[in-house]
Design a protein around this motif. Sequence first.
Motif, PDB file in Angstrom:
ATOM      1  N   ALA A 676       0.817  -1.210   0.000  1.00  0.00           N
ATOM      2  CA  ALA A 676       0.000   0.000   0.000  1.00  0.00           C
ATOM      3  C   ALA A 676       0.853   1.262   0.000  1.00  0.00           C
ATOM      4  N   ALA A 677       2.172   1.095   0.145  1.00  0.00           N
ATOM      5  CA  ALA A 677       3.016   2.265   0.351  1.00  0.00           C
ATOM      6  C   ALA A 677       3.254   3.047  -0.930  1.00  0.00           C
ATOM      7  N   GLY A 678       3.425   4.342  -0.797  1.00  0.00           N
ATOM      8  CA  GLY A 678       3.752   5.189  -1.940  1.00  0.00           C
ATOM      9  C   GLY A 678       3.810   6.606  -1.459  1.00  0.00           C
ATOM     10  N   PRO A 679       4.246   7.497  -2.327  1.00  0.00           N
ATOM     11  CA  PRO A 679       4.286   8.911  -1.932  1.00  0.00           C
ATOM     12  C   PRO A 679       2.868   9.419  -1.699  1.00  0.00           C
ATOM     13  N   PRO A 680       2.716  10.507  -0.910  1.00  0.00           N
ATOM     14  CA  PRO A 680       1.383  11.051  -0.673  1.00  0.00           C
ATOM     15  C   PRO A 680       0.723  11.462  -1.983  1.00  0.00           C
ATOM     16  N   ILE A 681      -0.596  11.286  -2.044  1.00  0.00           N
ATOM     17  CA  ILE A 681      -1.313  11.629  -3.264  1.00  0.00           C
ATOM     18  C   ILE A 681      -1.414  13.146  -3.385  1.00  0.00           C
ATOM     19  N   GLU A 682      -1.055  13.641  -4.548  1.00  0.00           N
ATOM     20  CA  GLU A 682      -1.098  15.096  -4.734  1.00  0.00           C
ATOM     21  C   GLU A 682      -2.388  15.535  -5.401  1.00  0.00           C
ATOM     22  N   GLY A 683      -2.764  14.863  -6.475  1.00  0.00           N
ATOM     23  CA  GLY A 683      -3.947  15.310  -7.215  1.00  0.00           C
ATOM     24  C   GLY A 683      -5.175  14.487  -6.863  1.00  0.00           C
ATOM     25  N   ASP A 684      -5.946  14.200  -7.905  1.00  0.00           N
ATOM     26  CA  ASP A 684      -7.177  13.449  -7.760  1.00  0.00           C
ATOM     27  C   ASP A 684      -6.849  11.955  -7.702  1.00  0.00           C
ATOM     28  N   PRO A 685      -7.196  11.275  -6.609  1.00  0.00           N
ATOM     29  CA  PRO A 685      -6.851   9.849  -6.492  1.00  0.00           C
ATOM     30  C   PRO A 685      -7.461   8.999  -7.596  1.00  0.00           C
ATOM     31  N   ALA A 686      -8.652   9.348  -8.033  1.00  0.00           N
ATOM     32  CA  ALA A 686      -9.287   8.559  -9.091  1.00  0.00           C
ATOM     33  C   ALA A 686      -8.463   8.650 -10.377  1.00  0.00           C
ATOM     34  N   LYS A 687      -7.944   9.853 -10.638  1.00  0.00           N
ATOM     35  CA  LYS A 687      -7.095  10.030 -11.827  1.00  0.00           C
ATOM     36  C   LYS A 687      -5.817   9.221 -11.704  1.00  0.00           C
ATOM     37  N   GLU A 688      -5.236   9.256 -10.514  1.00  0.00           N
ATOM     38  CA  GLU A 688      -4.010   8.473 -10.297  1.00  0.00           C
ATOM     39  C   GLU A 688      -4.277   6.994 -10.487  1.00  0.00           C
ATOM     40  N   ALA A 689      -5.420   6.562  -9.985  1.00  0.00           N
ATOM     41  CA  ALA A 689      -5.777   5.145 -10.122  1.00  0.00           C
ATOM     42  C   ALA A 689      -5.896   4.775 -11.593  1.00  0.00           C
ATOM     43  N   LEU A 690      -6.526   5.644 -12.374  1.00  0.00           N
ATOM     44  CA  LEU A 690      -6.685   5.375 -13.797  1.00  0.00           C
ATOM     45  C   LEU A 690      -5.321   5.327 -14.497  1.00  0.00           C
ATOM     46  N   ALA A 691      -4.457   6.266 -14.115  1.00  0.00           N
ATOM     47  CA  ALA A 691      -3.119   6.298 -14.723  1.00  0.00           C
ATOM     48  C   ALA A 691      -2.374   4.998 -14.426  1.00  0.00           C
ATOM     49  N   LEU A 692      -2.500   4.515 -13.200  1.00  0.00           N
ATOM     50  CA  LEU A 692      -1.821   3.273 -12.835  1.00  0.00           C
ATOM     51  C   LEU A 692      -2.398   2.096 -13.625  1.00  0.00           C
ATOM     52  N   ARG A 693      -3.720   2.086 -13.754  1.00  0.00           N
ATOM     53  CA  ARG A 693      -4.343   0.993 -14.498  1.00  0.00           C
ATOM     54  C   ARG A 693      -3.900   1.008 -15.957  1.00  0.00           C
ATOM     55  N   ARG A 694      -3.822   2.211 -16.527  1.00  0.00           N
ATOM     56  CA  ARG A 694      -3.337   2.313 -17.915  1.00  0.00           C
ATOM     57  C   ARG A 694      -1.941   1.723 -18.042  1.00  0.00           C
ATOM     58  N   SER A 695      -1.096   2.056 -17.091  1.00  0.00           N
ATOM     59  CA  SER A 695       0.273   1.558 -17.136  1.00  0.00           C
ATOM     60  C   SER A 695       0.291   0.030 -17.022  1.00  0.00           C
ATOM     61  N   SER A 696      -0.533  -0.506 -16.133  1.00  0.00           N
ATOM     62  CA  SER A 696      -0.578  -1.960 -15.958  1.00  0.00           C
ATOM     63  C   SER A 696      -0.970  -2.650 -17.262  1.00  0.00           C
ATOM     64  N   HIS A 697      -2.030  -2.135 -17.874  1.00  0.00           N
ATOM     65  CA  HIS A 697      -2.537  -2.801 -19.078  1.00  0.00           C
ATOM     66  C   HIS A 697      -1.616  -2.624 -20.269  1.00  0.00           C
ATOM     67  N   ARG A 698      -0.975  -1.479 -20.338  1.00  0.00           N
ATOM     68  CA  ARG A 698       0.015  -1.302 -21.408  1.00  0.00           C
ATOM     69  C   ARG A 698       1.176  -2.258 -21.221  1.00  0.00           C
ATOM     70  N   THR A 699       1.538  -2.473 -19.975  1.00  0.00           N
ATOM     71  CA  THR A 699       2.639  -3.399 -19.699  1.00  0.00           C
ATOM     72  C   THR A 699       2.282  -4.808 -20.157  1.00  0.00           C
ATOM     73  N   VAL A 700       1.072  -5.223 -19.863  1.00  0.00           N
ATOM     74  CA  VAL A 700       0.647  -6.564 -20.289  1.00  0.00           C
ATOM     75  C   VAL A 700       0.779  -6.683 -21.800  1.00  0.00           C
ATOM     76  N   LYS A 701       0.287  -5.688 -22.511  1.00  0.00           N
ATOM     77  CA  LYS A 701       0.328  -5.730 -23.975  1.00  0.00           C
ATOM     78  C   LYS A 701       1.777  -5.779 -24.464  1.00  0.00           C
ATOM     79  N   ALA A 702       2.585  -4.884 -23.931  1.00  0.00           N
ATOM     80  CA  ALA A 702       3.963  -4.768 -24.415  1.00  0.00           C
ATOM     81  C   ALA A 702       4.772  -6.022 -24.098  1.00  0.00           C
ATOM     82  N   VAL A 703       4.639  -6.539 -22.876  1.00  0.00           N
ATOM     83  CA  VAL A 703       5.436  -7.706 -22.494  1.00  0.00           C
ATOM     84  C   VAL A 703       4.990  -8.926 -23.294  1.00  0.00           C
ATOM     85  N   THR A 704       3.685  -9.093 -23.451  1.00  0.00           N
ATOM     86  CA  THR A 704       3.174 -10.233 -24.211  1.00  0.00           C
ATOM     87  C   THR A 704       3.707 -10.201 -25.642  1.00  0.00           C
ATOM     88  N   GLU A 705       3.614  -9.051 -26.253  1.00  0.00           N
ATOM     89  CA  GLU A 705       4.081  -8.947 -27.639  1.00  0.00           C
ATOM     90  C   GLU A 705       5.583  -9.153 -27.745  1.00  0.00           C
TER      91      GLU A 705
END
Length: 851
Positions: A676-705
């Motif tokens: 659960a650890a990380g730096p304090p949230i600066e902006g909108d947590p929902a936006k941060e969550a979306l950004a993290l999810r985007r990164s996760s899914h892009r990683t899946v695509k890139a690593v698989t390919e």
Amino acid sequence: MKRYDPREVEPRWRAAWKAADAFRADAGSDKPKYYMLEMFPYPSGRLHVGHARNYAMGDVIARCKRAQGYNVLHPMGWDAFGLPAENAAAERGVDPAVWTEENISTMRAELDGLGLGIDWSREITTCAPEYYGRQQSWFLQLWRRGLVYRRDGLVNWDPVDMTVLANEQVIEGRGWRSGALIERRRRPQWFMRITDYAEELLAGLRSLPRWPDKVKLMQENWIGKSAGLRITFPLRGRDEGLTVFTTRPDTLFGASFLAISPEHPLAAVVAATDPAIAAFIAECRRGGVSEAEIEQAEKKGVDIGLTAAHPFDPSIELPVYIANFVLLDYGEGAIFGCPAHDQRDLDFARKYDLPVRPVVLPPGADPALFHVEQEAWTGPGTLMNSEFLDGLQVETAKEAAIDRARSLGAGERVLAYRLRDWGVSRQRGWGCPIPIIHCQACGPVEASPPVLLPRDLDFSRPGNALERHPTWKLVTCPECGGKAERETDTLDTFVDSAWYFARFADPWAAETIGRAGADYWLPVDQYIGGIEHAVLHLLYSRFVTKALRDAGLMDVDEPFAGLFTQGMVTHETYRRQNGEWLEPSEVTFRQEGAGRRAVLRATGEPVIIGEAEKMSKSKRNVVAPADIAGVYGVDAARLFVLSDSPPERDVQWTTAGVEGASRLVNRIWGAFSQPAAGPPIEGDPAKEALALRRSSHRTVKAVTEAIEAFRFNSAVARIHEFVAVLRGAGEASHRELAAARREALSILARVIAPFAPHLAEECWSKLGEAGLVAHAPWPEFDPALVEEAERVLPVQINGKRRGEIKAPAGASQSAVEDIVFRDPEIARRLEGLTIKKVIVVPDRIVNLVAA
RNA sequence: GCGGGUGUGGCGGAACAGGUAGACGCGCGGGUCUCAAAAACCCGUUCCUUUCCAGGAGUGUCGGUUCGAUCCCGACCACCCGCACCA
């Protein structure tokens, strides 16, 4: 936070895989099958990092495919016959079987220590009677089919290893193992009729889109197909004529002599009555076959006093020579010499003062002035001095000449191949015995397999221990019961490795090849090994597959549907001032600005740093995986050998590189141990969550390919990036962010599993997931999360980047133009310029052409 | 000689399909922490000019095609690999 200790974690998970029998493959399954195979090792004694890289690559594919829902077969075995065991026996008096078995035990443990997902229940050892006995069975089946034969012939004799070698095993005139200059000797030996399959082996290459072009080209060149004419020249005063092969029938009117090989039957006939000719033949046989000798060897010949008539015009008479440059076993072992259009023939003609008659006029040349001096014309042109061929171009003239030869009954169109039959006899005691008995009365007859090797062979002297054995070869003939002798040659070890992949399909089968298993698993879907086998093992395996298919033993045309040739692992070399090689562990380094200086750890004496070279005992630059595992862990070693270079290229082993991989392991573990650890949230947590999810899914695509394209280095790079994003993501106090982190960690554990399987299991269990990550499904990505809603488009003015704009994904040309021309920065740049053209590549770039 | 391949920062390398060259790692520089060091973490790092802003050059060399070239075409250079008297 507890530091990650691979020495504790890794063995624990290997035990868990073993307990779960996690990598067992079974033929019955609804899932699609996937057969992953790496070239099996020779049990030399210890594993080196090169092995580790090879098997790590295969393991990445196998684990990924398993996670993707395939029924994966990933077996391992031992290419266990071979010369090093005999050498060990000679040096230390050990039984080669015992020596080999001990090496296998060591190396099996080392391989297992790499964390490879292998079905060890299928382990094969080629020196085991249950393997080589079955090899003898199919050998006899091919013998009955005429694909195996014995003949007397010139062979490549390796005087150091004291054995015969196949053509493929002679590299630049030297033995591929011993490096000794090869001699030509005449002896009876066993051959496999690979030439019967020349055409299919060539054509089959087209059915292998997943093979590297380089390997296919090398095989194509090795098979060496050429089309031409076989034509017979009548000999004056003899009943039979002399038949030659040529790819240049168009130049027949330029013939000024015929030449035969010193080994040609006709040569023996004339030598019988002419001592000078016999002496010349003997001289040719003595000639070396090394590169340098061939290069400098003068074209030599002797006129044997016969006269040949030209098939197209009997009034033309040609002398017949024996020439040292004519090869017996290509074409007909005889040629016609056309000096004007073949450099060798020209050299020969100049030496023996034979006519040089140009018959092909180069394009643009003046027929009155064109003549050949020291350089033959081998290019295109127009025929001249050639009666009915005059005026034709080379290619049409070839056809016309062939047509004429056929209508005269003098010759016909034929194909010639450079490929020779595969000589499989080896004069070795530690190999698969050839299951044949020689009987004076009955000739060669079958010995019923398995023909076992005796255990009491004497390897203390060079040569064939089997031949020297006091009793082994003495048998009675199975046909007539009279006294007979066993064949004492053993099979080339390349025979052992030419069918092992088929035995893996059902290693328990009573038959030679278990049909049900083979039909299910074959062909191998992905094969990985070194490029050095491009025309050795890989050609032999293709041939044996086709031969066994025709014998009804299996039902595939090609053994390996996909092939990948991986690069080597190299290491810097170190030596003292006196030239003595040093092990890496004996050397320490001092940084000096941007450069580096090496000194001997013990004395501080300066050390010379040499080029990175293939790891070899002689240069003492070998690194053992076990040593690395003890310090950094196997996962770090696997990550490093896969990450630093593209897999087809060589990778240089460096301590700094493994340390980098080890850092990655620790960072990943850090993310899981404090999820659960990380730096304090600066902006909108929902936006941060979306950004993290985007990164996760892009990683899946890139690593698989990346894995599917064999770009393991890129896959690891993407994992690095993802880990950095994850570490930078805000602390998970918010519900959505907590869920996104949880998803990210679940994805991370699964995408690292093929590369760092132990770490992945530890992370997976830390997440509280039930079962092994080795059996978890591969993550899938949500395309909506991979797509970016807003694109950053660079804006170029006259091809130079002058700014950027943001535009919605898929924005039209006019929409993008609107944004561009409203941009104040761009407007400032365009002051005083007139727009001539606007190029918008959607989602990519904008280029303004202005003056 | 014939056939094939490769050439990108100090280094290993990345760049879908002709569209922001240098992702990621190593090394190096700076910083945080520490009495100190190591480890760890953070920032920077193609080159040149420039205090800043910015500008210029740049994917082996030279030329071409294109609005735009590491990518396509031509010539050349260097290195690597395979075959090598194959008629």
